[in-house]
Design an enzyme around this catalytic site. Structure first.
Site, PDB file in Angstrom:
ATOM      1  N   ASP A 311       0.526  -1.481  -0.172  1.00 18.61           N
ATOM      2  CA  ASP A 311       0.243  -0.218   0.319  1.00 18.61           C
ATOM      3  C   ASP A 311       1.391   0.822   0.030  1.00 18.61           C
ATOM      4  O   ASP A 311       0.180   2.293  -0.440  1.00 18.61           O
ATOM      5  CB  ASP A 311      -0.909   0.137   1.447  1.00 18.61           C
ATOM      6  CG  ASP A 311      -2.402  -1.109   0.872  1.00 18.61           C
ATOM      7  OD1 ASP A 311      -2.414  -1.010  -0.356  1.00 18.61           O
ATOM      8  OD2 ASP A 311      -2.634  -1.101   1.489  1.00 18.61           O
ATOM      9  N   LEU A 316       1.558   4.710  -2.588  1.00 17.86           N
ATOM     10  CA  LEU A 316       1.602   5.837  -2.345  1.00 17.86           C
ATOM     11  C   LEU A 316       0.514   6.072  -0.983  1.00 17.86           C
ATOM     12  O   LEU A 316      -0.625   6.966  -1.043  1.00 17.86           O
ATOM     13  CB  LEU A 316       1.690   7.507  -2.888  1.00 17.86           C
ATOM     14  CG  LEU A 316       2.922   6.916  -4.100  1.00 17.86           C
ATOM     15  CD1 LEU A 316       2.832   8.012  -4.532  1.00 17.86           C
ATOM     16  CD2 LEU A 316       3.978   6.322  -2.976  1.00 17.86           C
ATOM     17  N   TYR A 395     -10.162  -1.078   1.735  1.00 14.56           N
ATOM     18  CA  TYR A 395      -9.592  -1.261   3.400  1.00 14.56           C
ATOM     19  C   TYR A 395      -9.409   0.337   3.623  1.00 14.56           C
ATOM     20  O   TYR A 395      -8.752   1.778   2.974  1.00 14.56           O
ATOM     21  CB  TYR A 395      -8.329  -1.570   3.351  1.00 14.56           C
ATOM     22  CG  TYR A 395      -8.761  -3.341   4.452  1.00 14.56           C
ATOM     23  CD1 TYR A 395      -8.994  -3.507   5.530  1.00 14.56           C
ATOM     24  CD2 TYR A 395      -8.463  -3.982   3.619  1.00 14.56           C
ATOM     25  CE1 TYR A 395      -9.373  -4.520   5.652  1.00 14.56           C
ATOM     26  CE2 TYR A 395      -9.077  -5.211   3.270  1.00 14.56           C
ATOM     27  CZ  TYR A 395      -9.285  -5.674   4.964  1.00 14.56           C
ATOM     28  OH  TYR A 395      -9.954  -6.440   5.573  1.00 14.56           O
ATOM     29  N   TYR A 397      -7.397   2.331   6.770  1.00 12.97           N
ATOM     30  CA  TYR A 397      -6.139   2.075   7.820  1.00 12.97           C
ATOM     31  C   TYR A 397      -5.889   3.378   8.540  1.00 12.97           C
ATOM     32  O   TYR A 397      -6.089   4.092   8.589  1.00 12.97           O
ATOM     33  CB  TYR A 397      -5.135   2.063   7.474  1.00 12.97           C
ATOM     34  CG  TYR A 397      -4.833   0.372   6.531  1.00 12.97           C
ATOM     35  CD1 TYR A 397      -5.005  -0.436   7.800  1.00 12.97           C
ATOM     36  CD2 TYR A 397      -4.821   0.176   5.256  1.00 12.97           C
ATOM     37  CE1 TYR A 397      -4.642  -2.078   6.719  1.00 12.97           C
ATOM     38  CE2 TYR A 397      -5.040  -0.945   4.373  1.00 12.97           C
ATOM     39  CZ  TYR A 397      -5.379  -1.831   5.464  1.00 12.97           C
ATOM     40  OH  TYR A 397      -5.077  -3.072   4.691  1.00 12.97           O
TER      41      TYR A 397
END
Ligand SMILES: [Cu+2]
Length: 649
Positions: A311, A316, A395, A397
């Site tokens: 990722d 980036l 996703y 994070y």
């Protein structure tokens, strides 16, 4: 809402006044772009796949005299979209010139990261492709405007001519209505491989057909979500006198802690020069702390064997940082920092409220009721929280750095968002869980790498591996109850590639080789790992070579300003071997010198039905605790809670 913004102060503009570690400003990005243009490096088809601050070497920052700041430099990964020619260029803002430039040999060096324009073009390319349209029509999907594309980095699999291309592998999802949640409707068994330079599909892999799962996953739809629960009365956080931290530009201090908050398009949140006050002296701990890589390898051996994301190196991560919302993402008295992230053309884009800074009550700090002297005392723990969120595809994070009153540092990653789904093959499938009728959540890992450039009381550091273990009964242990501690110094890089051992409560202690405490023991901070599995892919696999960093929990390297990324500088389509395995090849001495600690952590995720349609936050991380850094509990001086009713005796 009681949360308020307490400061958005930015440092004064102008290259000359910036601290050497402050993030690059919009004005600096524009100045660097002008230097590149003047050097003839920015034709019409040039794009910036990465653009960020090239930090000065540590020695230059630590050794800089007042008023004599190191040169401000920017690094750009440039790509010519007409030819695919890619270059790694550094410019000096002070000297107004290109300092270095290297054209990549992409089949050996890897490709620059995927950039926004490329994500945008993929859907158009596949919808126009007759082969793709025919494959969709065979599945009864005749309106390709309702097929959405999920482009995936290609990896490197020794696939001959294909791998000389810059390309992505594209999976499909059906979106019948505008607000359909695509992850509920994978069109499985088919992938289009798209050449990003030629802008065309060069291969279609059509392996099998399975029905597109029908059940909606659109959790915004009341019919899917159901009625909202009742009975949750308000919780409000009030800090009537304001927060206890101060933020001056990017410099943050709180309760003896001090640090600089930085930001980068690749790594996201970066902390610099973390130190802790001890009786009037600021003791350095970590020169630079970041999460420079995150690999997500999937474990389904079917036709998406290649599904693996890096990722940071490929996408980036920092570029996909969220703008945080008061009252939603952080509560209390909040300070935000904005981030400046360049677009494909090197033009600065501002992400408002990219970093959230606040403090939290964290339950009990220490407590004792003494039956012998009648003392009954309680102190409350607090932590300073520095956090940011990024959404990379499916996703989300959250990266949280916590600093506590007792000298503990913690890093926690919160993972949420959507599972990357597939059609469920049926039966009791070993590589996937059924999370909705006919919908599968394939098993995968999230393996993060923390890069911790340690400076425990200075540059001269070393690492001991500390195990706790029982001893066999014998002459020195006649009753068989003995427990011992064994500390083994990790003396060189090759021997410092280590794994956790939960059965021995294994930790790694970073010691100063110059400073001791009052017991004559080295001042130290200890890394407490969680000990979840490292990379599970077979040693013969492509991902094992490409994510070599993820095959161990710990690496220790000698500081080298060029060694910044655990999977190497150019991760996209890199054949493997770069990053940490290459960094330690010289097997340098790491005992009593300037060292960098690298820690791999994160969950192996076999999805649950409860992770669908949006996953409740799962957590992972690590802890650093002072270990003989202080002579005793450093939080005896924390006052009892106000009111006086919590302390007695
Ligand atoms: Cu997961």
């Amino acid at each position: 809402m009681t949360d308020t913004v307490v400061s958005t102060a930015a440092e004064a503009p102008g290259a000359g006044s910036a601290h050497p570690l402050s993030p690059a400003t919009g004005a600096e990005f524009l100045a660097g772009r002008q230097i590149l243009a003047d050097a003839g490096l920015l034709g019409e088809s040039a794009r910036f796949a990465y653009y960020g601050l090239e930090e000065p070497p540590k020695g230059e920052v630590l050794g800089a005299a007042d008023g004599c700041a190191p040169d401000r430099r920017l690094r750009a990964f440039l790509i010519d979209v007409a030819t695919g020619r890619s270059a790694d260029v550094v410019v000096s803002l002070g000297e107004q010139r290109v300092v270095s430039q290297r054209v990549l040999d992409t089949s050996a060096d890897g490709q620059v990261p995927i950039f926004s324009e490329e994500f945008g073009l993929v859907e158009e390319v596949i919808r126009a492709d007759p082969g793709w349209r025919a494959a969709m029509a065979r599945r009864g999907l005749t309106d390709v405007s309702k097929i959405r594309a999920a482009p995936q980095t290609a990896g490197a699999f020794d696939e001959g001519d294909d791998e000389r291309r810059r390309f992505v592998r594209v999976l499909a999802f059906r979106q019948e209505r505008e607000h359909d949640y695509i992850w509920a409707h994978p069109v499985d068994g088919i992938a289009a491989y798209v050449d990003l330079v030629e802008r065309k599909v060069f291969k279609i892999v059509d392996e099998f057909e399975r029905p597109v799962p029908e059940e909606s996953g659109d959790y915004d739809d009341p019919a899917v979500r159901g009625p909202l629960r009742e009975g949750l009365r308000p919780i409000e956080i009030t800090q009537p006198d304001g927060p206890s931290f101060t933020l001056d530009g990017h410099r943050l201090s709180w309760q003896g802690w001090s640090m600089r908050v930085g930001f980068d398009a690749r790594e996201g949140l970066v902390l610099h020069q973390i130190g802790l006050d001890d009786r009037g002296e600021t003791r350095p701990l970590i020169y630079r702390a970041s999460i420079p890589e995150l690999v997500v390898p999937y474990g389904d051996p079917r036709f998406r064997y290649w599904q693996t994301y890096f990722d940071c190196g490929e996408y980036l991560l920092g570029k996909w940082t969220n703008s945080l919302e008061r009252g939603c993402d952080c509560l209390g008295e909040i300070a935000y920092l904005d981030a400046t992230i360049p677009d494909d053309f090197g033009a600065p884009q501002e992400i408002r409220n990219a970093v959230c800074i606040h403090e939290e009550d964290f339950g009990i700090l220490w407590k004792h009721t003494d039956a012998w002297n009648g003392s009954a005392q309680t102190r409350r723990q607090r932590r300073l929280v520095v956090s940011s969120w990024a959404t990379v595809g499916n996703y989300d994070y959250g990266f949280y750095w916590y600093f506590y009153l007792d000298g503990t540092i913690e890093h926690e990653i919160k993972m949420t968002g959507a599972l990357f789904t597939a059609a469920y093959p049926g039966g009791d499938h070993p590589h996937s869980a059924e999370v909705a009728p006919g919908l599968g959540g394939p098993v995968h890992q999230h393996l993060f790498s923390a890069r911790l450039d340690m400076t425990v009381d200075g540059l001269a550091n070393a690492v001991d591996e500390v195990d706790l273990h029982g001893l066999p009964a014998g002459p020195g242990n006649p009753y068989g109850n003995a427990i011992a501690r064994t500390a083994t110094r990790l003396r060189s890089e090759a021997g410092a590639a280590r794994r956790c051992d939960a059965a021995r409560a294994r930790t790694w202690r970073v010691v100063s080789t110059e400073r001791v405490n009052r017991y004559g023991q080295p001042a130290a901070f200890t890394l407490y790992p969680e000990g979840a599995p490292v990379l599970l892919a077979d040693p013969s696999s492509s991902v094992h070579a490409r994510a070599g960093f993820a095959t161990n929990h710990l690496w220790v390297t000698r500081y080298d300003p060029a060694q910044r990324y655990p999977a190497g500088d150019f991760v996209n389509q890199h054949p493997g071997g770069a990053g940490l395995p290459a960094y330690i090849a010289a097997d340098r001495d790491i005992d009593g010198t300037d060292i960098v600690l690298w820690h791999t952590f994160g969950p192996t995720h076999f999805p649950r039905p409860e992770d669908w349609p949006v996953m409740p936050v799962a957590r992972c991380g690590f802890t650093l605790k002072p270990t003989g850094f202080f002579d005793r509990n450093p939080a005896l001086d924390v006052p009892p809670p106000s009111g006086g009713h919590c302390s007695d005796g």
